[in-house]
Design a protein around this motif. Sequence first.
Motif, PDB file in Angstrom:
ATOM      1  N   TYR A  31      -0.162  19.175  -0.299  1.00 12.92           N
ATOM      2  CA  TYR A  31      -1.171  19.085   0.763  1.00 12.92           C
ATOM      3  C   TYR A  31      -2.538  18.737   0.189  1.00 12.92           C
ATOM      4  N   SER A  32      -2.826  19.204  -1.002  1.00 16.49           N
ATOM      5  CA  SER A  32      -4.135  18.984  -1.616  1.00 16.49           C
ATOM      6  C   SER A  32      -4.265  17.619  -2.284  1.00 16.49           C
ATOM      7  N   ASP A  33      -3.173  16.881  -2.406  1.00 16.12           N
ATOM      8  CA  ASP A  33      -3.243  15.570  -3.048  1.00 16.12           C
ATOM      9  C   ASP A  33      -4.048  14.580  -2.218  1.00 16.12           C
ATOM     10  N   ASP A  34      -4.764  13.710  -2.926  1.00 12.81           N
ATOM     11  CA  ASP A  34      -5.402  12.577  -2.268  1.00 12.81           C
ATOM     12  C   ASP A  34      -5.039  11.322  -3.059  1.00 12.81           C
ATOM     13  N   ALA A  35      -5.632  10.195  -2.703  1.00  9.70           N
ATOM     14  CA  ALA A  35      -5.257   8.937  -3.342  1.00  9.70           C
ATOM     15  C   ALA A  35      -5.437   8.996  -4.852  1.00  9.70           C
ATOM     16  N   LYS A  36      -6.526   9.576  -5.296  1.00 17.24           N
ATOM     17  CA  LYS A  36      -6.806   9.634  -6.727  1.00 17.24           C
ATOM     18  C   LYS A  36      -5.811  10.528  -7.463  1.00 17.24           C
ATOM     19  N   SER A  37      -5.566  11.717  -6.944  1.00 12.02           N
ATOM     20  CA  SER A  37      -4.673  12.652  -7.631  1.00 12.02           C
ATOM     21  C   SER A  37      -3.224  12.169  -7.601  1.00 12.02           C
ATOM     22  N   LEU A  38      -2.812  11.550  -6.486  1.00  7.69           N
ATOM     23  CA  LEU A  38      -1.447  11.040  -6.400  1.00  7.69           C
ATOM     24  C   LEU A  38      -1.268   9.840  -7.325  1.00  7.69           C
ATOM     25  N   TYR A  39      -2.262   8.988  -7.406  1.00  2.53           N
ATOM     26  CA  TYR A  39      -2.246   7.842  -8.323  1.00  2.53           C
ATOM     27  C   TYR A  39      -2.035   8.336  -9.752  1.00  2.53           C
ATOM     28  N   GLU A  40      -2.766   9.387 -10.126  1.00  2.00           N
ATOM     29  CA  GLU A  40      -2.657   9.929 -11.478  1.00  2.00           C
ATOM     30  C   GLU A  40      -1.300  10.590 -11.694  1.00  2.00           C
ATOM     31  N   LYS A  41      -0.806  11.286 -10.691  1.00  2.00           N
ATOM     32  CA  LYS A  41       0.493  11.940 -10.796  1.00  2.00           C
ATOM     33  C   LYS A  41       1.601  10.900 -10.987  1.00  2.00           C
ATOM     34  N   ILE A  42       1.554   9.834 -10.198  1.00  2.00           N
ATOM     35  CA  ILE A  42       2.539   8.764 -10.296  1.00  2.00           C
ATOM     36  C   ILE A  42       2.465   8.084 -11.662  1.00  2.00           C
ATOM     37  N   THR A  43       1.254   7.806 -12.117  1.00  2.00           N
ATOM     38  CA  THR A  43       1.075   7.148 -13.411  1.00  2.00           C
ATOM     39  C   THR A  43       1.628   8.000 -14.544  1.00  2.00           C
ATOM     40  N   SER A  44       1.363   9.291 -14.494  1.00  2.00           N
ATOM     41  CA  SER A  44       1.841  10.213 -15.534  1.00  2.00           C
ATOM     42  C   SER A  44       3.365  10.203 -15.631  1.00  2.00           C
ATOM     43  N   ILE A  45       4.034  10.230 -14.474  1.00  2.00           N
ATOM     44  CA  ILE A  45       5.501  10.187 -14.452  1.00  2.00           C
ATOM     45  C   ILE A  45       6.006   8.845 -14.965  1.00  2.00           C
ATOM     46  N   ALA A  46       5.344   7.760 -14.556  1.00  2.00           N
ATOM     47  CA  ALA A  46       5.756   6.416 -14.960  1.00  2.00           C
ATOM     48  C   ALA A  46       5.677   6.241 -16.478  1.00  2.00           C
TER      49      ALA A  46
ATOM     50  N   HIS B 179       0.796  -1.233   0.000  1.00  2.00           N
ATOM     51  CA  HIS B 179       0.000   0.000   0.000  1.00  2.00           C
ATOM     52  C   HIS B 179       0.830   1.284   0.000  1.00  2.00           C
ATOM     53  N   PRO B 180       1.787   1.431  -0.903  1.00  2.00           N
ATOM     54  CA  PRO B 180       2.684   2.591  -0.848  1.00  2.00           C
ATOM     55  C   PRO B 180       2.005   3.937  -1.037  1.00  2.00           C
ATOM     56  N   ILE B 181       0.971   4.016  -1.852  1.00  2.00           N
ATOM     57  CA  ILE B 181       0.273   5.301  -2.027  1.00  2.00           C
ATOM     58  C   ILE B 181      -0.494   5.646  -0.760  1.00  2.00           C
ATOM     59  N   ILE B 182      -1.176   4.675  -0.208  1.00  2.00           N
ATOM     60  CA  ILE B 182      -1.963   4.913   1.014  1.00  2.00           C
ATOM     61  C   ILE B 182      -1.065   5.331   2.170  1.00  2.00           C
ATOM     62  N   TRP B 183       0.017   4.586   2.408  1.00  2.00           N
ATOM     63  CA  TRP B 183       0.884   4.903   3.548  1.00  2.00           C
ATOM     64  C   TRP B 183       1.571   6.253   3.368  1.00  2.00           C
ATOM     65  N   ALA B 184       1.986   6.584   2.149  1.00  2.00           N
ATOM     66  CA  ALA B 184       2.658   7.869   1.920  1.00  2.00           C
ATOM     67  C   ALA B 184       1.755   9.031   2.310  1.00  2.00           C
ATOM     68  N   LEU B 185       0.473   8.948   1.965  1.00  2.00           N
ATOM     69  CA  LEU B 185      -0.473  10.008   2.311  1.00  2.00           C
ATOM     70  C   LEU B 185      -0.858   9.957   3.784  1.00  2.00           C
ATOM     71  N   ALA B 186      -1.102   8.770   4.301  1.00  2.00           N
ATOM     72  CA  ALA B 186      -1.512   8.637   5.702  1.00  2.00           C
ATOM     73  C   ALA B 186      -0.429   9.140   6.653  1.00  2.00           C
ATOM     74  N   LEU B 187       0.826   8.967   6.267  1.00  2.00           N
ATOM     75  CA  LEU B 187       1.943   9.410   7.106  1.00  2.00           C
ATOM     76  C   LEU B 187       2.314  10.872   6.865  1.00  2.00           C
ATOM     77  N   GLY B 188       1.655  11.497   5.912  1.00  2.00           N
ATOM     78  CA  GLY B 188       1.929  12.908   5.645  1.00  2.00           C
ATOM     79  C   GLY B 188       3.269  13.160   4.986  1.00  2.00           C
ATOM     80  N   LEU B 189       3.775  12.191   4.207  1.00  2.00           N
ATOM     81  CA  LEU B 189       5.060  12.385   3.529  1.00  2.00           C
ATOM     82  C   LEU B 189       4.962  13.516   2.507  1.00  2.00           C
ATOM     83  N   LYS B 190       6.075  14.193   2.309  1.00  2.00           N
ATOM     84  CA  LYS B 190       6.111  15.324   1.374  1.00  2.00           C
ATOM     85  C   LYS B 190       6.572  14.905  -0.017  1.00  2.00           C
ATOM     86  N   GLU B 191       7.101  13.694  -0.145  1.00  2.00           N
ATOM     87  CA  GLU B 191       7.499  13.196  -1.455  1.00  2.00           C
ATOM     88  C   GLU B 191       7.430  11.683  -1.485  1.00  2.00           C
TER      89      GLU B 191
END
Length: 294
Positions: free
Chosen positions: A153-168, A114-126
């Motif tokens: 700060y405004s990122d959530d699971a959906k937006s971060l998923y899309e951001k990661i996918t775009s970079i990938a 669950h890397p996307i979930i934990w990154a957001l739940a822990l408040g990581l900045k990157e």
Amino acid sequence: MRISFIGTVEFSKRILEKLIELNCNIVSVLTKEKSKYNSDFVNLSELCIRNNLEYKYFNNINEFETIKYIKSKEPDIIFCFGLSQLIGKELLNIPPMGVLGYHPALLPQNRGRHPIIWALALGLKETGSTFFFMNEDADSGDILSQEKIEINYSDDAKSLYEKITSIALKQVENFIPLLENGTYKTIKQDNVISNYWRKRSEKDGEIDWRMSSYTIYNLVRALTRPYPGAYFFYKNKKVRVWKVNEVRTNRYDNLEPGKVIKNNNGVLLIKAGDNCIEITDCDLGEIIMEGEYL
């Protein structure tokens, strides 16, 4: 370069679409017909049919029939993107170039579940987007391509998923030619600085109103759609929460955590451990009155 592709989620679909766009030689696609584990599950058969790609369903990627099928395709490399299962030694040894995997984190840190979930739940900045050659241990193989990704700060699971996918997708476009002409380089992971995130439990999604407003905010944005949602109990019923705002104020310092301060047409203002939380989207099926407790 003959590619066998393994994938079962939305990310898998997006990468496969990119490989098709790049005219890669995809000799087989392994996917699942259905899944009860992945919130972002995608059956890749429709995409394969539209693009005349050979595909096969599997239940266990390491089962005899699946191994036999992949061997028959004689892949130079296997791409495995979006599979919640460790790949066994027999499958790892099939392609001469190896099995390329993916992990949305800055390996060697934050291996595991669950890397996307934990990154957001822990408040990581990157976080990161990492393609690596798989071995028998989870997320520990040599890195082919890695990019850092800022978490706003405004990122959530959906937006971060899309951001990661775009970079990938950009990474794939860059490293495919290197794989094809044999000029790629890899970096060994430093196990000394690694850590593993554990599997998330249902209990991890429960909101305790004694938490800080920031912790609650992070929990909700980490588990929002396409994931199952954070939740609280009201009259012994589980209420899923999809969107909240932090309200930082000392105006209600004398109120207890969990108290409903306001109900403005279904938008709830709740006292947290320090500040307040405004719930703007949840699955509450009844009216909560001001002054009640959650």
